[in-house]
Design an enzyme around this catalytic site. Structure first.
Site, short mmCIF file in Angstrom:
data_model
loop_
_atom_site.label_atom_id
_atom_site.label_comp_id
_atom_site.label_asym_id
_atom_site.label_seq_id
_atom_site.Cartn_x
_atom_site.Cartn_y
_atom_site.Cartn_z
N HIS A 67 -30.43 1.99 43.13
CA HIS A 67 -29.11 1.40 42.91
C HIS A 67 -28.81 1.42 41.42
O HIS A 67 -29.56 0.83 40.62
CB HIS A 67 -29.08 -0.05 43.40
CG HIS A 67 -29.38 -0.20 44.84
ND1 HIS A 67 -28.41 -0.17 45.82
CD2 HIS A 67 -30.56 -0.36 45.50
CE1 HIS A 67 -28.99 -0.31 47.01
NE2 HIS A 67 -30.29 -0.43 46.84
N HIS A 119 -29.06 -7.15 39.51
CA HIS A 119 -27.97 -8.12 39.65
C HIS A 119 -27.94 -8.93 38.37
O HIS A 119 -29.00 -9.21 37.78
CB HIS A 119 -28.23 -9.07 40.82
CG HIS A 119 -28.16 -8.43 42.17
ND1 HIS A 119 -26.99 -8.28 42.87
CD2 HIS A 119 -29.12 -7.88 42.95
CE1 HIS A 119 -27.24 -7.68 44.03
NE2 HIS A 119 -28.53 -7.41 44.09
N HIS A 166 -31.20 1.35 56.12
CA HIS A 166 -31.69 -0.01 55.86
C HIS A 166 -32.07 -0.56 57.24
O HIS A 166 -31.20 -0.95 58.01
CB HIS A 166 -30.63 -0.89 55.18
CG HIS A 166 -31.13 -2.28 54.93
ND1 HIS A 166 -31.48 -2.75 53.68
CD2 HIS A 166 -31.38 -3.30 55.79
CE1 HIS A 166 -31.92 -3.99 53.79
NE2 HIS A 166 -31.87 -4.36 55.06
N1 LIG Z 1 -32.89 -4.39 48.40
C1 LIG Z 1 -32.11 -5.41 48.10
O1 LIG Z 1 -32.52 -6.55 48.23
N2 LIG Z 1 -30.86 -5.23 47.64
C2 LIG Z 1 -30.13 -4.01 47.52
C3 LIG Z 1 -29.62 -3.51 48.83
C4 LIG Z 1 -30.68 -2.93 49.73
O2 LIG Z 1 -31.31 -1.93 49.38
O3 LIG Z 1 -30.91 -3.46 50.82
C5 LIG Z 1 -28.96 -4.21 46.55
O4 LIG Z 1 -28.06 -3.38 46.53
O5 LIG Z 1 -28.96 -5.19 45.80
ZN LIG Z 2 -31.68 -0.51 48.25
ZN LIG Z 3 -31.73 -1.85 51.89
#
Ligand SMILES: NC(=O)N[C@@H](CC(=O)O)C(=O)O
Ligand SMILES: [Zn+2]
Ligand SMILES: [Zn+2]
Length: 353
Positions: A15, A251, A136
């Site tokens: 991400h 985040h 997922h």
């Molecule tokens: N893994 C996570 O806890 N978060 C991921 C989303 C994901 O990969 O499920 C995100 O985009 O923040």
């Molecule tokens: Zn992810």
């Molecule tokens: Zn995921």
């Protein structure tokens, strides 16, 4: 101890987010990995080829000038993704997978799929075009215990899906349970799986014992020690259908350190180093290159990288916070150390094409 030189690895689950945080995020991955599968769960989600093309340009613009990082784009599957969009994606040459988020399963999954049977036309087109499905793998119905959501998904959703679409290539993302490891091992050759560093290094005690640690909260949630051991065994086994996917998911600090903190662990600044730690602890450093640099590329039908990275077994301090646009982000191991350092990258030599 000696340094460790590997074929430059790729990250098959990443991400990067978007906008002003992008330059603060992407350079960490670009310094370590040659390519990465870029997750499409932006706001709004990347549901069309045109959106993926524009996002790819923004990623490349945010990369450091001297880097040769290749973002491998994905499309966000919805109940309404038309087969024509899949055909456009396959023809684009920049999209390498489609991502299935069960609606509501994780961060920015609200536009995800409510019933995978609604996506039959899109899945048929994907099988036809050779475009894989990244999943997922958790059910979202509210009554299922959060620690069981992956396990239930395997048998109720994934097994029937694989049966209905016998030519579809599937990557089960971020495995967290011994059941998922067994499922992948018993599955067909067209089923691959990624494993994150946090799930190789931590169990749910790291989240909940002695205080609640929001920076260890991700989905699927950390499981038991026996699950961690099964994941480590799979990753270090040399089995070619288990490969590296960090799921690095930044985040802003306040969104994590919150009464309702969101899911996702930011590992990009030390991701490869964390895998080296996990493999070293298992006495399996000789297996890291297959897992990190060979098996994912082979599964995706892409050439392996030609250049290398070198790690040294030296402790590195991880800062408390790192820049994140106007905000800050707290990486995994903040204020602590990681046992490996990236000492050298030998860039430039392209992949065989
Ligand atoms: N893994 C996570 O806890 N978060 C991921 C989303 C994901 O990969 O499920 C995100 O985009 O923040
Ligand atoms: Zn992810
Ligand atoms: Zn995921």
């Amino acid at each position: 101890m000696d340094t460790l030189t590997l074929t430059r690895p790729d990250d098959w689950h990443l991400h990067l987010r978007d906008g002003d945080v992008l330059p603060d995020v992407v350079h960490w991955s670009a310094a370590r990995f040659g390519r990465a599968i870029i997750m499409p769960n932006l706001v709004p989600p990347v549901t069309t080829t045109a959106m993926a093309e524009a996002y790819r340009e923004r990623i490349l613009a945010a990369c450091p000038a001297d880097c040769d990082f290749e973002p491998l784009m994905t499309l966000y599957l919805t109940d309404n993704t038309p087969a024509t969009e899949i055909e456009r994606a396959a023809a684009s040459g920049i999209i390498h997978a489609v991502k299935l988020y069960p609606a509501g399963a994780t961060t920015n999954a609200d536009s995800g799929v409510t019933d995978i049977k609604r996506c039959s036309d899109a899945l048929d087109a994907m099988a036809e075009q050779g475009l894989g499905l990244c999943i997922h793998g958790e059910v979202t119905h509210g009554q299922t215990d959060i620690f069981d959501r992956e396990k239930v998904f395997l048998h109720e959703r994934l097994a029937p899906l694989l049966e209905r679409h016998p030519r579809l290539r599937v990557v089960l993302e971020h495995l967290t349970t011994a059941e998922a490891v067994a499922f992948v091992r018993q599955g067909p050759a067209r089923l691959g799986a990624t494993i994150t560093p946090q799930h190789l290094l931590m169990n749910r005690n790291a989240l909940l014992a002695g205080g609640i640690r929001p920076h260890h909260y991700c989905l699927p949630i950390l499981k038991r020690e026996a699950d961690r051991e099964a994941l480590l065994e799979a990753a270090t086994s040399g089995h070619p259908r288990f490969f590296l996917g960090t799921d690095s998911a930044p985040h802003a600090r306040h969104a994590k350190e919150n009464a309702c903190g969101c899911a996702g662990i930011f590992t990009a600044p030390l991701a490869l180093e964390l895998y080296a730690e996990a493999f070293a602890a298992a006495g399996a450093l000789d297996r890291l290159e297959g897992f990190a640099s060979h098996f994912g590329a082979d599964f995706y039908g892409l050439p392996r990288n030609r250049d290398t990275v070198t790690l040294a077994p030296e402790s590195r301090d991880i800062p408390d916070r790192l820049p994140y646009g106007d905000d800050t982000v707290v990486p995994l191991r903040a204020g602590e150390t990681v046992g490996w350092q990236l000492v050298d990258r030998h860039p430039g030599k392209a992949r065989a094409s």
